[in-house]
Write a protein that holds these residues in place. Structure first.
Motif, PDB file in Angstrom:
ATOM      1  N   LEU B 106       0.966  -1.112   0.051  1.00 49.21           N
ATOM      2  CA  LEU B 106      -0.107   0.016  -0.332  1.00 49.21           C
ATOM      3  C   LEU B 106       0.867   1.292  -0.216  1.00 49.21           C
ATOM      4  N   GLY B 107       1.934   1.134   0.649  1.00 51.19           N
ATOM      5  CA  GLY B 107       2.672   2.324   0.575  1.00 51.19           C
ATOM      6  C   GLY B 107       2.587   3.113   1.977  1.00 51.19           C
ATOM      7  N   LEU B 108       2.554   2.186   3.079  1.00 49.21           N
ATOM      8  CA  LEU B 108       2.407   2.797   4.265  1.00 49.21           C
ATOM      9  C   LEU B 108       3.970   2.931   5.098  1.00 49.21           C
ATOM     10  N   THR B 109       4.029   3.966   5.652  1.00 50.61           N
ATOM     11  CA  THR B 109       5.236   4.132   6.436  1.00 50.61           C
ATOM     12  C   THR B 109       5.627   2.916   7.241  1.00 50.61           C
ATOM     13  N   PRO B 110       6.656   2.375   7.427  1.00 51.31           N
ATOM     14  CA  PRO B 110       7.883   2.708   6.992  1.00 51.31           C
ATOM     15  C   PRO B 110       8.246   2.303   5.666  1.00 51.31           C
ATOM     16  N   MET B 157       1.928   2.480  12.196  1.00 53.16           N
ATOM     17  CA  MET B 157       2.084   2.558  10.635  1.00 53.16           C
ATOM     18  C   MET B 157       1.181   3.853  10.253  1.00 53.16           C
ATOM     19  N   ALA B 158      -0.222   3.520  10.697  1.00 52.26           N
ATOM     20  CA  ALA B 158      -1.113   4.753  10.100  1.00 52.26           C
ATOM     21  C   ALA B 158      -0.742   5.932  10.526  1.00 52.26           C
ATOM     22  N   VAL B 159      -0.163   6.154  12.179  1.00 49.42           N
ATOM     23  CA  VAL B 159       0.041   7.489  12.395  1.00 49.42           C
ATOM     24  C   VAL B 159       0.991   8.151  11.578  1.00 49.42           C
ATOM     25  N   LEU B 160       2.315   7.310  11.585  1.00 43.29           N
ATOM     26  CA  LEU B 160       3.495   7.730  10.853  1.00 43.29           C
ATOM     27  C   LEU B 160       3.246   8.054   9.670  1.00 43.29           C
ATOM     28  N   SER B 161       2.103   7.271   8.895  1.00 45.94           N
ATOM     29  CA  SER B 161       2.081   7.522   7.352  1.00 45.94           C
ATOM     30  C   SER B 161       1.475   9.009   7.420  1.00 45.94           C
ATOM     31  N   ILE B 162       0.394   9.129   8.248  1.00 40.40           N
ATOM     32  CA  ILE B 162      -0.077  10.600   8.130  1.00 40.40           C
ATOM     33  C   ILE B 162       0.796  11.619   8.368  1.00 40.40           C
ATOM     34  N   LEU B 163       1.891  11.497   9.217  1.00 41.38           N
ATOM     35  CA  LEU B 163       2.797  12.391   9.473  1.00 41.38           C
ATOM     36  C   LEU B 163       3.809  12.598   8.285  1.00 41.38           C
ATOM     37  N   VAL B 164       4.305  11.435   7.778  1.00 36.47           N
ATOM     38  CA  VAL B 164       4.944  11.398   6.555  1.00 36.47           C
ATOM     39  C   VAL B 164       4.385  12.074   5.385  1.00 36.47           C
ATOM     40  N   HIS B 186      -3.517   9.341   3.080  1.00 36.25           N
ATOM     41  CA  HIS B 186      -5.101   9.106   3.027  1.00 36.25           C
ATOM     42  C   HIS B 186      -4.966   7.310   3.540  1.00 36.25           C
ATOM     43  N   MET B 187      -3.935   6.688   3.145  1.00 37.34           N
ATOM     44  CA  MET B 187      -3.905   5.284   3.444  1.00 37.34           C
ATOM     45  C   MET B 187      -3.553   5.194   5.074  1.00 37.34           C
ATOM     46  N   GLY B 188      -2.958   6.176   5.528  1.00 36.08           N
ATOM     47  CA  GLY B 188      -3.033   6.188   6.933  1.00 36.08           C
ATOM     48  C   GLY B 188      -4.209   6.159   7.664  1.00 36.08           C
ATOM     49  N   TRP B 189      -5.002   7.156   7.204  1.00 36.40           N
ATOM     50  CA  TRP B 189      -6.264   7.463   7.664  1.00 36.40           C
ATOM     51  C   TRP B 189      -7.070   6.285   7.321  1.00 36.40           C
ATOM     52  N   MET B 190      -6.805   5.548   6.326  1.00 33.27           N
ATOM     53  CA  MET B 190      -7.857   4.384   6.066  1.00 33.27           C
ATOM     54  C   MET B 190      -7.302   3.109   7.185  1.00 33.27           C
ATOM     55  N   THR B 191      -6.014   2.842   7.410  1.00 30.35           N
ATOM     56  CA  THR B 191      -5.636   1.880   8.144  1.00 30.35           C
ATOM     57  C   THR B 191      -5.857   2.186   9.587  1.00 30.35           C
TER      58      THR B 191
END
Lengths: 459, 346
Positions: B106-110, B157-164, B186-191
């Motif tokens: 999906l492309g979530l952080t990290p 992962m979700a919160v880090l994705s929103i940050l990144v 957006h993927m961060g919000w979804m997960t």
């Protein structure tokens, strides 16, 4: 309530389908008619609210604000005619559409029962205002102003969303009609302290509170005239209205949580009034005077006594009309000299005597001259804050003095003295401008005859 | 590309995702992922130059690694449960490895580093398929294994994705990279809401796909890939600038547009499950996203951006066909009043 909302929405097709020479006439006339409909709401039979449905209601607090909102739309349209005259037709129609959209959201905000609906519409008013400021403002600083405006308000209101949703989970419903009867004291805990903060910060930023007021001078100065009018007259009052509604749910934390904000407001009103004495920019002076008056409203709302609520409501309406009128006067200067510097256009009384009369009346109401409703508002706030703590009379007294000082300073600088020689060829006042000032002043003067309608729900 | 071959390859991509979404056997799911990956490589490389080759290679390497990790998790699951049916995952190790593999897809952080670079290297239409269609398959698997996902890992992962996604997009002027960072956020919000209420993940996915489709359609219409070239649209089609404004504000999550609906619902679901600080943080981080969308609107719609005189007299070529733009615009901006309809999803 639909009898007001649907005609306001229909103003949009009216704009887009009007002929080129009729757009201003059509929209101004019909928005005046809509404001006449809203006047019927002022007939509030009792202290309870008039409930139109489960979704809309109006009570003695929101009815005057609603009437002010609908009254302001024709005034905004009249004020914008000159600076939009050179724009292409589609852009004029877009501007009027933005104003109408803003008006619809404001009407629905002031009459919403469900607090989440209030929140969504509260945020929704940001979008047309942002577009008006950044698209039709005049200087490059308007971009920064729009960003500050948007982000200050959003940072404050996102915690409000979370707080409202968690209150809904706790109590089951956020319908204001239920909550006012169903109030229980919030238990004392750290999380409830943060809940208090989350609920209030959105409105503090909007009011604005002294430490969070940085967006206001930028936004007011850079906005075009209609934007300044609606910002000063209504959008700041959204913060006051929200605070008045939500403090009913937040006892007993308010008794100790309010201290920092009371201190900031009391000190801030002196600070911002003093800054007004040093301003060179006319619109900036009026903007800082708005901060000062709104600090009084914050003090009144946080003290939570019946007289202070009356003072807050009266002060909101009075300040709305006065501030909007001052911005219109400043704009009439700006349209002639294309500069906001105060000392550039002096001695206007010699050249434009009727406008000088309006300047006089506006400055007198700004400094809260008896018997105007500005005085009633300020007096009630001063009295109730004196009863809360005797020392505040020093600060309040100092504030009233400094307000008088800068209002008279503004009046004397722009009107009296010898006129500057480069403005002896300005155009005389248009009938439109005189009508605009009269329409601002007449409600102010008439309300001083019967201030009961603007004294809110604790009368 | 030969239209027949292009259609076949596109159908294979669709078929791969369909196989992933409809299978109940773990091996078929892996086969679906591989089919999808192999078929999308030629689509990513529609223009044959070293840039797309590099992007496709990066995409292939990360996705293949993720598929292999997924296979390992499937085998561990097989070892511990003795069956290949996709239900919940029976072993925490397998669950963690599977979550990481799907996060990589999906492309979530990290594991987000490939998204901006791959999206930048390919054409706008391929980028569109990459950021919308390719997210469906991994999300559907996450939906199906959601009862057994480790909450800590997924939320981190979700919160880090929103940050990144917020901070990474701040320094970008290339539109494709901006859309890539927006996709990460957006993927961060979804997960974040996946463990609590997977239906909201699907709602967010739906609205996100609509908004991203609209944005890409608008970019394709004005053939612009940088902020600078987007700022010239007021010369050619001023209407597109208004549409860009509305869609960008909707992506930023401003009420009363429909982009606010998934954020509101997700915050509601998270507060119902007694996490209050997390949605507040997420909402405030989403303001970073809003900042660079606002920067885009400033250069495109809200100012008449300074342009050379050549730009004011551009050739008017035959308008590119944009499929379904009006319904997409309406859906990506006006759906908020339909929120009560979501109660039928229970």
């Amino acid at each position: 309530m639909l009898k007001i909302i649907i005609p306001t929405i229909m103003l949009m097709p009216l704009t887009w389908l009007s002929k080129k020479n009729m757009i201003w006439i059509n929209t101004t006339t019909y928005s005046l008619l809509i404001s006449l409909i809203s006047l019927s709401l002022l007939n509030q039979p009792s202290n309870n609210s008039l409930n139109f449905s489960l979704m809309f209601f109006s009570d003695p607090l929101s009815a005057p604000l609603l009437v002010l909102t609908t009254w302001l739309l024709p005034l905004m349209l009249m004020a914008s005619q000159h600076h939009l005259s050179k724009e292409p037709l589609i852009r004029k129609k877009l501007y009027i559409t933005m104003l109408t959209m803003l008006q619809t959201f404001l009407i629905m905000t002031f009459t919403a029962t469900e607090l989440i609906s209030f929140y969504i519409l509260f945020e929704a008013t940001l979008v047309p205002t942002l577009i008006i400021i950044t698209r039709w403002g005049n200087q490059t600083e308007r971009l920064n102003a729009g960003l500050y405006f948007l982000f200050y308000t959003l940072m404050g209101s996102l915690p409000l969303l979370v707080a409202l949703i968690s209150i809904q989970n706790l109590t089951g419903s956020l319908n204001f009609l239920l909550i006012q009867y169903w109030n229980q004291a919030l238990p004392n805990s750290w999380s409830n302290i943060f809940l208090w903060l989350a609920c209030m910060m959105a409105f503090m930023v909007k009011m604005p509170l002294y430490g969070l007021h940085l967006w206001l001078p930028k936004a007011h100065v850079e906005a075009p005239i209609a934007g300044s009018m609606v910002l000063a007259a209504i959008l700041l009052k959204l913060g006051g209205y929200g605070m008045l509604r939500i403090t009913t749910m937040l006892n007993p934390q308010t008794s100790f949580m309010a201290y920092p904000f009371l201190m900031l407001s009391l000190w801030g009103m002196i600070m911002t009034s003093s800054i007004c004495l040093r301003q060179t920019d006319l619109k900036s002076l009026i903007a800082y005077s708005s901060v000062s008056h709104m600090a009084l409203v914050i003090v009144a709302v946080l003290i939570q006594t019946p007289w202070s609520y009356m003072g807050a409501t009266a002060l909101m309406i009075a300040h709305g009309l006065t501030s909007s009128m001052l911005f219109c006067l400043a704009n009439s200067n700006y349209e002639r000299t294309h500069s906001r510097t105060m000392i550039l256009a002096r001695g206007l009384q010699t050249l434009l005597p009727l406008m000088a009369a309006w300047w006089l009346l506006a400055s007198l109401t700004n400094l809260a001259l008896p018997p105007s409703i500005n005085l009633i508002g300020e007096l009630f706030v001063v009295m109730s804050s004196f009863s809360w703590s005797n020392i505040t009379i020093i600060l309040m007294g100092a504030n009233i003095t400094i307000t008088a000082l800068y209002s008279l300073y503004m009046l004397i600088t722009t009107q009296r003295g010898k006129y500057t020689h480069h403005i002896n060829s300005i155009k005389p006042s248009f009938t439109r401008e005189n009508a605009l000032m009269a329409l601002h002043m007449t409600p102010l003067l008439l309300l001083s005859l019967n201030p009961k309608i603007i004294l809110g729900f604790t009368y | 590309m030969n239209p027949l071959i292009f259609t076949t390859i596109l159908m294979t991509v669709l078929l791969g995702t369909m196989i992933v979404m409809m299978s109940s056997h773990w091996l078929m799911i892996w086969i679906g992922f591989e089919m999808n990956l192999l078929a999308i490589i030629p689509i990513l490389m529609k223009k044959y130059n070293p840039r797309t080759m590099e992007a496709s290679t990066k995409y292939f390497l990360t996705q293949a690694t993720a598929s292999m990790l997924l296979m390992m998790a499937i085998i561990i699951n097989l070892m511990h449960s003795g069956q290949w049916t996709i239900t919940k995952v029976f072993n925490p190790t397998a669950s963690i490895i599977m979550t990481s593999a799907l996060a990589m897809k999906l492309g979530l952080t990290p594991f987000h580093f490939w998204v901006p670079e791959v999206t930048q290297g390919i054409s706008l239409t391929s980028g569109l398929i990459l950021l919308t269609w390719q997210k469906l398959a991994p999300m559907s698997i996450l939906y199906q294994i959601s009862p057994s996902i480790n909450l800590n890992i997924l939320l981190t992962m979700a919160v880090l994705s929103i940050l990144v996604g917020g901070w990474g997009g701040l320094n970008q002027t290339q539109l494709r990279k901006i859309m890539a960072y927006s996709s990460i956020a957006h993927m961060g919000w979804m997960t974040a809401v996946l463990v609590y209420n997977p239906t909201l993940t699907m709602l967010n996915m739906l609205i996100y796909i609509m908004m991203t489709l609209t944005m890409f359609m608008l970019f394709i219409h004005s053939s612009s890939t940088t902020t600078l070239s987007l700022s010239h649209t007021w010369n050619k089609t001023p209407l597109i600038t208004t549409l860009i404004l509305i869609t960008l504000l909707s992506m930023g999550g401003l009420p009363p547009l429909s982009g606010f609906m998934p954020k509101w619902m997700i915050i509601q679901e998270l507060t119902k499950n007694s996490s209050i600080i997390l949605p507040t943080l997420m909402a405030i981080m989403a303001l970073l996203n809003l900042y660079f969308y606002m920067r885009l609107t400033y250069s495109t719609s809200l100012t008449m951006f300074p342009s050379t005189n050549n730009m004011k007299m551009k050739w008017q070529f035959e308008t590119k066909r944009i499929t379904l733009l009006p319904p997409l615009i309406v859906m990506s901006s006006l759906l908020l009043p339909l929120t009560p309809m979501l109660s039928i999803l229970d």
